[in-house]
Design an enzyme around this catalytic site. Structure first.
Site, PDB file in Angstrom:
ATOM      1  N   HIS A 236      -8.398  -4.450  -0.331  1.00  0.00           N
ATOM      2  CA  HIS A 236      -6.998  -3.983  -0.260  1.00  0.00           C
ATOM      3  C   HIS A 236      -6.208  -4.682   0.657  1.00  0.00           C
ATOM      4  O   HIS A 236      -4.964  -4.541   0.903  1.00  0.00           O
ATOM      5  CB  HIS A 236      -7.109  -2.416   0.404  1.00  0.00           C
ATOM      6  CG  HIS A 236      -5.916  -1.672   0.009  1.00  0.00           C
ATOM      7  ND1 HIS A 236      -5.545  -1.282  -1.248  1.00  0.00           N
ATOM      8  CD2 HIS A 236      -5.174  -0.971   1.010  1.00  0.00           C
ATOM      9  CE1 HIS A 236      -4.581  -0.524  -1.169  1.00  0.00           C
ATOM     10  NE2 HIS A 236      -4.040  -0.267   0.219  1.00  0.00           N
TER      11      HIS A 236
ATOM     12  N   ASP B  74     -10.949  -3.460  -4.752  1.00  0.00           N
ATOM     13  CA  ASP B  74     -10.123  -2.779  -4.046  1.00  0.00           C
ATOM     14  C   ASP B  74     -10.919  -1.396  -3.773  1.00  0.00           C
ATOM     15  O   ASP B  74     -10.930  -0.410  -4.732  1.00  0.00           O
ATOM     16  CB  ASP B  74      -8.659  -2.543  -4.296  1.00  0.00           C
ATOM     17  CG  ASP B  74      -7.894  -2.047  -3.418  1.00  0.00           C
ATOM     18  OD1 ASP B  74      -8.133  -0.934  -2.784  1.00  0.00           O
ATOM     19  OD2 ASP B  74      -6.458  -2.195  -3.578  1.00  0.00           O
TER      20      ASP B  74
ATOM     21  N   SER C 225       0.995  -1.031  -0.013  1.00  0.00           N
ATOM     22  CA  SER C 225      -0.042   0.051  -0.115  1.00  0.00           C
ATOM     23  C   SER C 225       0.773   1.131   0.007  1.00  0.00           C
ATOM     24  O   SER C 225       1.460   1.610  -0.924  1.00  0.00           O
ATOM     25  CB  SER C 225      -1.030  -0.105   1.182  1.00  0.00           C
ATOM     26  OG  SER C 225      -1.961   0.961   1.202  1.00  0.00           O
TER      27      SER C 225
HETATM   28  C1  MLT Z   1      -1.449   6.008  -0.132  1.00  0.00           C
HETATM   29  O1  MLT Z   1      -1.983   7.083   0.336  1.00  0.00           O
HETATM   30  O2  MLT Z   1      -0.206   5.693  -0.461  1.00  0.00           O
HETATM   31  C2  MLT Z   1      -2.572   5.034  -0.730  1.00  0.00           C
HETATM   32  O3  MLT Z   1      -3.744   5.775  -0.521  1.00  0.00           O
HETATM   33  C3  MLT Z   1      -2.750   3.685   0.108  1.00  0.00           C
HETATM   34  C4  MLT Z   1      -2.915   4.004   1.430  1.00  0.00           C
HETATM   35  O4  MLT Z   1      -4.063   4.294   1.988  1.00  0.00           O
HETATM   36  O5  MLT Z   1      -1.981   4.163   2.371  1.00  0.00           O
END
Ligand code: MLT
Length: 198
Positions: free
Chosen positions: A181, A150, A100
């Protein structure tokens, strides 16, 4: 940067980058499971968002602060340069696993710096910077996981990321799952299988 280093192999290093709200310990067990003999380096993101660690700032969910992203991309790259040198590891023997937000920062590192690593596993990544002229990946091995359900990453974005990296000469494997996710068991089995091929 704050990190946790578990020294084992003198040559094989796994770098582990957590998602939003994680820390340097979050993916250590995963690394140990995937390669019990590898040395493991878990890194904590430098940014704090309401008590949650992240690797760069965002303006709102899914919208990145590009100044912070570029600054932290360089910070992470310089940190890895120094760490690898100090501990006598080589980029060519280093695998990065990012989940992520951790996948997004390492995605940005390879967008900016090109093919460095033995392999990069991007678990549920986004395109870190749109319309970016991605540096040549020199056949770098990249494993991407995605899900059509997701809630954070659109399926089209996963496909775009894979195409951008392929166009820049990466060897990309893009796998689809049905657990949103989250990292699934099935995904870990495939990640382990991919690791055995690189
Ligand atoms: C991010 O902010 O890098 C992406 O949206 C994934 C997350 O939620 O961290």
């Amino acid at each position: 940067m704050i990190f946790k280093f578990v020294k084992k192999s003198e040559t094989d290093l796994f770098v582990l980058l957590h998602g939003t709200g994680g820390d340097e310990t979050s993916l250590i067990d995963l690394g140990r499971l995937l390669h019990p003999d590898a040395s493991l380096l878990g890194v904590r993101g430098n940014v704090n968002e309401n008590g949650m660690n992240r690797f760069f700032k965002r303006l709102r969910p899914g919208v990145f602060d590009l100044d912070s992203l570029v600054k932290e991309t360089n910070n992470l790259k310089f940190f890895l340069d120094d760490f690898l040198k100090e501990h006598h590891f080589k980029y060519a023997n280093t695998v990065v696993i990012g989940y992520s937000n951790g996948a997004n920062i390492i995605g940005s590192v390879i967008f900016h710096y090109g093919g460095l690593f033995k392999g990069v596993a991007l678990l549920h990544p986004m395109v870190p910077i749109q319309n970016f002229d991605v540096k040549n990946q020199d056949s770098q091995n990249i494993f991407i996981t995605a899900s059509k359900s997701d809630p954070i990453v659109q399926a089209s974005e996963s496909s775009t990321l894979a195409e951008m990296l392929k166009t820049a000469d990466a060897k990309v494997r893009l796998n689809w799952y049905s657990y949103g996710h989250n990292i699934s068991e099935e995904e870990l089995t495939d990640l382990s299988d991919w690791l055995s091929t690189i």
